[in-house]
Scaffold this motif. Sequence first.
Motif, short mmCIF file in Angstrom:
data_model
loop_
_atom_site.label_atom_id
_atom_site.label_comp_id
_atom_site.label_asym_id
_atom_site.label_seq_id
_atom_site.Cartn_x
_atom_site.Cartn_y
_atom_site.Cartn_z
N TYR A 110 0.92 -1.22 0.09
CA TYR A 110 -0.08 0.03 -0.10
C TYR A 110 0.95 1.22 -0.06
CZ TYR A 110 -3.29 -3.68 1.15
OH TYR A 110 -4.10 -4.53 0.95
N ARG A 111 0.58 2.14 -1.01
CA ARG A 111 1.48 3.27 -0.80
C ARG A 111 0.39 4.53 -1.49
NH1 ARG A 111 7.05 1.57 -3.87
NH2 ARG A 111 7.36 -0.24 -2.73
N TYR A 112 0.51 5.60 -0.76
CA TYR A 112 -0.27 6.63 -1.20
C TYR A 112 0.24 7.47 -2.17
CZ TYR A 112 -3.57 10.44 -0.89
OH TYR A 112 -4.67 11.52 -1.21
N GLU A 113 0.09 6.82 -3.60
CA GLU A 113 0.88 7.54 -4.69
C GLU A 113 -0.41 8.19 -5.39
OE1 GLU A 113 4.63 6.07 -6.16
OE2 GLU A 113 3.76 4.12 -5.66
N ARG A 114 -0.01 8.99 -6.37
CA ARG A 114 -0.57 9.62 -7.43
C ARG A 114 -1.11 8.51 -8.37
NH1 ARG A 114 -0.47 12.71 -12.01
NH2 ARG A 114 1.58 12.64 -12.00
N ARG A 119 0.79 2.49 -11.82
CA ARG A 119 1.16 3.17 -10.34
C ARG A 119 -0.24 3.11 -9.59
NH1 ARG A 119 5.43 5.18 -7.83
NH2 ARG A 119 6.64 4.95 -10.10
N TYR A 120 -0.37 2.15 -8.55
CA TYR A 120 -1.59 2.08 -7.85
C TYR A 120 -1.41 2.33 -6.47
CZ TYR A 120 -2.25 -0.16 -12.38
OH TYR A 120 -2.24 -0.53 -13.54
N ARG A 121 -2.30 2.55 -5.58
CA ARG A 121 -2.35 2.43 -4.33
C ARG A 121 -2.34 1.17 -3.42
NH1 ARG A 121 -5.55 8.23 -3.14
NH2 ARG A 121 -3.88 9.40 -4.28
N ARG A 124 0.23 -5.50 -5.98
CA ARG A 124 0.86 -6.84 -5.36
C ARG A 124 2.41 -6.90 -5.98
NH1 ARG A 124 -2.30 -10.24 -3.00
NH2 ARG A 124 -1.19 -12.07 -3.38
N GLN A 125 3.23 -7.10 -4.97
CA GLN A 125 4.58 -7.57 -5.27
C GLN A 125 4.98 -8.98 -4.89
OE1 GLN A 125 6.91 -4.55 -2.87
NE2 GLN A 125 7.36 -3.52 -4.82
N PHE A 126 5.74 -9.38 -5.82
CA PHE A 126 6.63 -10.74 -5.08
C PHE A 126 7.83 -10.16 -4.86
CE2 PHE A 126 8.98 -12.79 -8.08
CZ PHE A 126 8.22 -12.15 -9.60
N VAL A 255 20.00 4.47 -8.71
CA VAL A 255 20.23 4.70 -6.94
C VAL A 255 19.08 4.14 -6.31
CG1 VAL A 255 21.64 6.73 -7.07
CG2 VAL A 255 19.09 6.91 -6.83
N ARG A 256 17.84 3.86 -6.76
CA ARG A 256 16.66 3.30 -6.15
C ARG A 256 16.26 4.30 -4.95
NH1 ARG A 256 14.29 -0.29 -7.89
NH2 ARG A 256 13.76 -1.42 -6.01
N GLY A 257 14.82 3.98 -4.63
CA GLY A 257 14.15 4.98 -3.79
C GLY A 257 14.21 4.58 -2.47
P1 AMP Z 1 10.15 -0.99 -5.34
O1 AMP Z 1 9.68 -1.69 -4.12
O2 AMP Z 1 9.56 0.82 -5.28
O3 AMP Z 1 11.69 -0.95 -5.39
O4 AMP Z 1 9.44 -1.27 -6.46
C1 AMP Z 1 9.55 -2.53 -7.13
C2 AMP Z 1 8.55 -2.79 -8.23
O5 AMP Z 1 7.09 -2.94 -7.56
C3 AMP Z 1 8.47 -1.95 -9.25
O6 AMP Z 1 9.36 -2.12 -10.24
C4 AMP Z 1 7.01 -2.09 -9.79
O7 AMP Z 1 7.01 -3.07 -10.57
C5 AMP Z 1 6.21 -2.23 -8.33
N1 AMP Z 1 5.52 -1.10 -7.87
C6 AMP Z 1 6.09 -0.34 -7.24
N2 AMP Z 1 5.31 0.73 -6.72
C7 AMP Z 1 4.00 0.47 -7.40
C8 AMP Z 1 2.90 0.96 -7.43
N3 AMP Z 1 2.47 1.92 -6.81
N4 AMP Z 1 1.90 0.26 -8.15
C9 AMP Z 1 2.24 -0.80 -8.95
N5 AMP Z 1 3.55 -1.16 -8.91
C10 AMP Z 1 4.40 -0.56 -8.10
#
Ligand code: AMP
Length: 417
Positions: A110-114, A119-121, A124-126, A255-257
Motif C-alpha cells: 500500500y502506497r499513497y501515490e498519485r 502506479r496504484y495505491r 501486489r508484489q513478489f 540509485v533506487r528509492g
Molecule cells: P520498489 O518496491 O519501489 O522498489 O518497486 C519494485 C517494483 O514494484 C516496481 O518495479 C514495480 O513493478 C512495482 N511497484 C512499485 N510501486 C508500485 C505501485 N505504486 N503500483 C504498482 N506497482 C508498483
Amino acid sequence: MYQAPRGTSDILPEEQAYRLYIEQKAADIARLYGYKRIDTPVFEDTELFLRGVGEATDIVQKEVYTFEDRGGNKLTLRPEGTAPVCRAYLEHGMQNLSQPVKLFYIEANYRYERPQAGRYREFRQFGYEAIGDSDPALDAEVIDMAWRFFVSMGINNLHLIINSIGCPNCRPQYLEKLKAYYTQGSQTLCNDCKTRLEKNPLRLLDCKNETCRLLASTAPRSYEHLCPECAEHYVNLKKFLSVLGLPYEVDHCLVRGLDYYTRTVFEIQPEIEGAQSTIGGGGRYDGLIEELGGKPTPALGFATGIERIAANLKRQNLPVPGLPGAVVLVAYLGEAAREAAVKLCGELRKSGCAALQASGGKSLKAQLRQANSAGVRYTVIIGDDEIKAGTVQLREMTTSEQKNVTPQELKEILLGK
Ligand code: AMP
C-alpha cells in the motif's frame, strides 16, 4: 453507487488467470533456487518502516497509510516487503539457522501515490530475499533469479541495469563530491532536487526532470569512489554476472528509492518510454538488519510488481494459460428430473468432476446456452424418459453429438474411470 477507492481495483475473474500464472511462476523460480515462502502481516508498527525504509524516503514521507488502532498503537499498512521480512528474520531467530536464509513473499502493498498507469495505491508484489551472506555470487544469484523470471514469462527487450552505491565507509566522501558538483549547478535544479541536495543527495541522480537529467549525466559516479572492499565486491559481482551470461548495463544514475541499499543496486526495465517502465528491482541492504536491532547481517533482495508484469504480458499479447473451469453442465426437464440433476451434480463433484447445475426452470435451449457460455465440454440432459430408463443424454458441446449413456458410461467418459 460505491466505487473501489482511488488507486485500487477489483481483480475480476477474467483477470485471475494472469495473477495466478505470475504468482505460480514466481514460486517455481523460488523453488528452483531454494527460496522458501514467508507471509508477514499486512500492517506493522509504524516505527519498523521509519527505521527500515528510511524517514527521508518518498515512501515514508508521503506515501504510507498510517493509523492508530483502538488501543492507541501506531500502525502502518505495509508499503514494501523487505523490512517486514527482516523483522520476521530477527523475531524468529533465523540468524541461528544456516546462512544465508532464503525467503520469498507474494503480497499486497500500500502506497499513497498519485494513481496512473502502472502506479496504484494497492498493488501486489513478489520478492526474493537472501539474508546473512555478503558473497557477490549471491548478488549475482538474486539478479539471475529476477532475470530468469522475466525471460521465462516471455517478456522481451529487457535491460538489466546495475550500479554500486558503496557503503557507510565510502559513501559519505562520495556524497560530498556529489553535493559539491550539484551545488555548482544548483540554479538549474528543479525544486524537488533543491530539497534533495540538502536531504537525500543520492536521489538527485534519478530525477526525471530534463535539466536535472543533463546534470546527472556528467555527475561523479559512485562506482568510481568505492572503498577497496566495495570495489572488490563490485568487480566480483560483474564477473559472476558474466559467468551466468547476464547482459548487464552499468548506469551510474541508478540509485533506487529506498534508504537501506548498500553496494549493489539493480533494475530490470522493458524497452518502453515512461516513468513506470521499471518492472522490478532490488539490491543489497547490508545495514538494515542492524538498523532493526540485530547484529550486522549482510543481505539482499529483489521485488517486482505483479500488475506491471501483467501489463507487459498484455502489451506483448502473450497468452497465459486459462484457469480450468467446469467440465459438464447438468440440464434437466421437469420436476422429477430436477431432483435427479441435483443428485447427479453432487455425485460428480464428490468424485472430483467439476460440474455445474443448470439454473432452475429454464427451457432446454436456455440451459444449453448456459452450457455454452460456461465453456463446458459436455452437457448431461435428464428428462422423464431418462429417469425411467435409468440413463442420461450426454451432449458433446462442440459437435452437438448426443447419445444415451448409463451412469457407469458417464463416469467413464467424465472421469476416465
Ligand atoms: P520498489 O518496491 O519501489 O522498489 O518497486 C519494485 C517494483 O514494484 C516496481 O518495479 C514495480 O513493478 C512495482 N511497484 C512499485 N510501486 C508500485 C505501485 N505504486 N503500483 C504498482 N506497482 C508498483
